[in-house]
Design a protein around this motif. Structure first.
Motif, short mmCIF file in Angstrom:
data_model
loop_
_atom_site.label_atom_id
_atom_site.label_comp_id
_atom_site.label_asym_id
_atom_site.label_seq_id
_atom_site.Cartn_x
_atom_site.Cartn_y
_atom_site.Cartn_z
N THR A 128 0.62 -1.30 -0.23
CA THR A 128 0.21 0.07 0.03
C THR A 128 1.48 1.47 -0.08
OG1 THR A 128 -1.91 -1.44 0.65
CG2 THR A 128 -1.55 1.84 1.08
N GLY A 129 1.73 1.47 0.72
CA GLY A 129 2.79 2.67 0.47
C GLY A 129 4.10 2.24 1.08
N ILE A 130 5.20 3.02 0.34
CA ILE A 130 6.51 2.28 1.03
C ILE A 130 6.97 4.44 1.72
CG2 ILE A 130 9.17 2.46 -0.42
CD1 ILE A 130 7.97 1.61 -2.50
N ILE A 131 7.71 4.25 2.85
CA ILE A 131 8.79 5.23 2.96
C ILE A 131 9.23 5.02 3.05
CG2 ILE A 131 8.57 6.74 5.31
CD1 ILE A 131 5.09 6.27 4.48
N TYR A 132 9.83 6.74 2.53
CA TYR A 132 11.80 6.53 2.42
C TYR A 132 12.67 7.78 2.56
CZ TYR A 132 16.46 6.79 -0.38
OH TYR A 132 17.09 6.68 -0.68
N LEU A 133 12.89 7.35 4.09
CA LEU A 133 12.87 8.34 5.08
C LEU A 133 14.95 8.94 4.32
CD1 LEU A 133 13.26 6.70 8.63
CD2 LEU A 133 11.35 7.81 7.14
N HIS A 134 14.70 10.30 4.86
CA HIS A 134 15.45 11.26 4.81
C HIS A 134 16.25 12.52 5.72
CE1 HIS A 134 18.29 14.03 1.79
NE2 HIS A 134 18.34 14.75 2.02
N ASP A 135 17.60 12.23 6.11
CA ASP A 135 17.81 13.13 7.12
C ASP A 135 18.18 14.37 6.61
OD1 ASP A 135 19.29 14.83 9.20
OD2 ASP A 135 20.56 13.21 9.48
N ILE A 136 16.87 14.91 7.45
CA ILE A 136 16.86 16.91 6.76
C ILE A 136 18.46 18.06 7.25
CG2 ILE A 136 15.74 17.59 9.04
CD1 ILE A 136 15.54 18.84 5.18
N SER A 137 19.36 16.93 8.30
CA SER A 137 20.60 17.56 9.07
C SER A 137 21.30 17.71 8.30
CB SER A 137 20.81 17.17 10.20
OG SER A 137 20.88 15.84 10.07
N SER A 138 21.40 17.12 7.39
CA SER A 138 22.18 16.65 6.54
C SER A 138 22.66 17.82 5.65
CB SER A 138 22.69 15.06 5.90
OG SER A 138 22.45 14.33 6.67
N ASN A 139 23.41 18.43 5.37
CA ASN A 139 24.19 20.05 5.10
C ASN A 139 24.54 19.60 3.53
OD1 ASN A 139 27.06 18.94 5.20
ND2 ASN A 139 27.34 19.84 7.01
N ARG A 140 24.71 18.18 3.04
CA ARG A 140 25.82 18.03 2.18
C ARG A 140 25.05 16.60 1.54
NH1 ARG A 140 29.64 14.59 0.88
NH2 ARG A 140 30.78 14.44 2.38
N ILE A 141 24.77 16.45 0.14
CA ILE A 141 24.22 14.88 -0.39
C ILE A 141 25.33 14.44 -0.34
CG2 ILE A 141 22.61 14.16 -1.76
CD1 ILE A 141 21.13 15.59 -0.42
N ALA A 142 25.37 13.07 -0.21
CA ALA A 142 26.52 12.35 0.44
C ALA A 142 26.36 10.77 -1.23
CB ALA A 142 27.11 11.13 1.46
N GLN A 143 27.73 10.59 -2.17
CA GLN A 143 28.02 10.31 -3.07
C GLN A 143 26.68 8.91 -3.01
OE1 GLN A 143 28.83 10.97 -6.08
NE2 GLN A 143 28.48 9.16 -6.82
N SER A 144 26.81 8.33 -1.36
CA SER A 144 25.88 7.13 -0.74
C SER A 144 24.55 7.99 -0.35
CB SER A 144 26.57 6.86 0.65
OG SER A 144 26.48 7.48 1.86
N ASP A 145 24.06 9.19 -0.25
CA ASP A 145 22.65 9.69 -0.47
C ASP A 145 22.39 9.30 -2.10
OD1 ASP A 145 22.58 9.47 1.97
OD2 ASP A 145 23.78 11.64 2.12
N LEU A 146 23.33 9.09 -3.04
CA LEU A 146 23.08 9.75 -4.12
C LEU A 146 22.89 8.24 -4.82
CD1 LEU A 146 21.97 11.17 -6.58
CD2 LEU A 146 24.93 11.20 -7.53
N GLY A 147 23.71 7.36 -4.69
CA GLY A 147 23.32 5.76 -5.29
C GLY A 147 22.17 5.00 -4.60
N SER A 148 21.93 5.33 -3.20
CA SER A 148 20.95 4.35 -2.26
C SER A 148 19.66 4.96 -3.30
CB SER A 148 21.15 5.29 -0.86
OG SER A 148 22.48 4.59 -0.46
N TYR A 149 19.72 6.02 -3.24
CA TYR A 149 18.00 6.60 -3.77
C TYR A 149 18.25 6.60 -5.51
CZ TYR A 149 14.52 9.85 -5.26
OH TYR A 149 13.43 10.65 -6.34
#
Length: 294
Positions: A84-105
């Motif tokens: 029914t749903g998928i919840i994708y979490l993102h840490d708003i406190s991160s001051n930049r988008i890391a390469q690992s964040d990009l790869g995960s997304y």
């Protein structure tokens, strides 16, 4: 589709929503990889929250995580159980988008496909750790850049303040939606593809290629630099030999670290091509009986 409404999320969110005590990433043994589930009521609805490990979980390899999630999704789809749903979490406190964040997304997008994104909520977390105005600015940046493709498709980017009320508000946003089929489910069940040949599998292999290309260049550069250094910077020891200077030792350490990372990626490639082990397959079968009893 009958039965409880299924939501995929990570254990931190599930615990907040259901008041449960599912193990959280680092609490699991390093050799353990599993999917957990907890049942709850949301209004008149029976809901099952399924803890699917994130691709940024450093205690487990990305290949293992993808294999596990893919097998679970394959089984649910084969038994006509849709999310029914998928919840994708993102840490708003991160001051930049890391390469690992990009790869995960990127992996997440390939796993879901475009159609399933209508059943996704992107929930921003860690608001207590950031100035509220700064957080609002970052949220706007996420909508305009990092999550633009999802936001333009109508995916809500919501604030989660780590309270049960907040978690229930996010779940309620998706509660009335029909179940959705992820691309990887169609690829594995209807097209008979192995995990490595799905869009998500190919994306992970592409990320491995990028990693090996970058670190391969670093390795070659370090090897080229290492040869002339002893003769320039070395000191004569008592036997007339050359004693390595600190810069040479540091370079050798860095060189070995790059080699280890390249070996790790090769190991991940091998894991992606393997079938899921019997223990994990049995674990998924037991989980299916718990969340979707016959």
């Amino acid at each position: 589709m009958t039965g409880p409404k299924l939501f995929a999320c990570v254990s931190v969110f599930a615990n907040c929503a259901a008041g449960s005590q599912l193990k959280v990433g680092h609490e699991l043994e390093s050799s353990t990889i599993e999917i957990q589930a907890v049942s709850m009521k949301l209004g008149a609805n029976d809901v099952v929250l399924i803890d699917t490990p994130g691709f940024d979980d450093t205690s487990r390899s990305q290949a293992e995580i993808l294999q596990l999630i893919a097998e679970f999704l394959r089984r649910t789809y084969s038994e006509d159980k849709l999310l029914t749903g998928i919840i994708y979490l993102h840490d708003i406190s991160s001051n930049r988008i890391a390469q690992s964040d990009l790869g995960s997304y990127r992996l997440f997008r390939k796993l879901c496909g475009d159609a399933a994104m209508t059943n996704v909520v992107i929930a921003t977390t860690m608001w207590d750790d950031v100035d509220q105005q700064l957080g609002a600015n970052r949220l706007q940046e996420l909508q305009d850049d990092f999550f633009k493709d999802a936001y333009d498709r109508g995916v809500p980017i919501m604030r989660h303040d780590n309270t049960r009320q907040s978690a229930h508000r996010i779940l309620s946003r998706l509660l009335g939606k029909d179940g959705t089929r992820c691309d990887i489910q169609y690829e594995m069940v209807d097209e008979g593809k192995s995990v490595e040949n799905t869009a998500a599998g190919k994306e992970l292999l592409h990320q491995f290629d990028e990693f090996e290309d970058t670190h391969g260049k670093q390795l070659r550069a370090a090897q080229d630099s290492l040869e002339p250094i002893p003769s320039r910077n070395g000191l004569r020891d008592g036997s007339g030999g050359t004693e390595e200077g600190a810069d040479v030792r540091e370079l050798r350490i860095a060189l070995e670290q790059v080699r280890q990372e390249l070996r790790r990626v090769q190991d991940e490639r091998d894991k992606l091509r393997q079938t899921l082990g019997q223990d994990l397959t049995a674990h998924i079968k037991r989980l299916m009986l718990c969340i979707c009893p016959i």
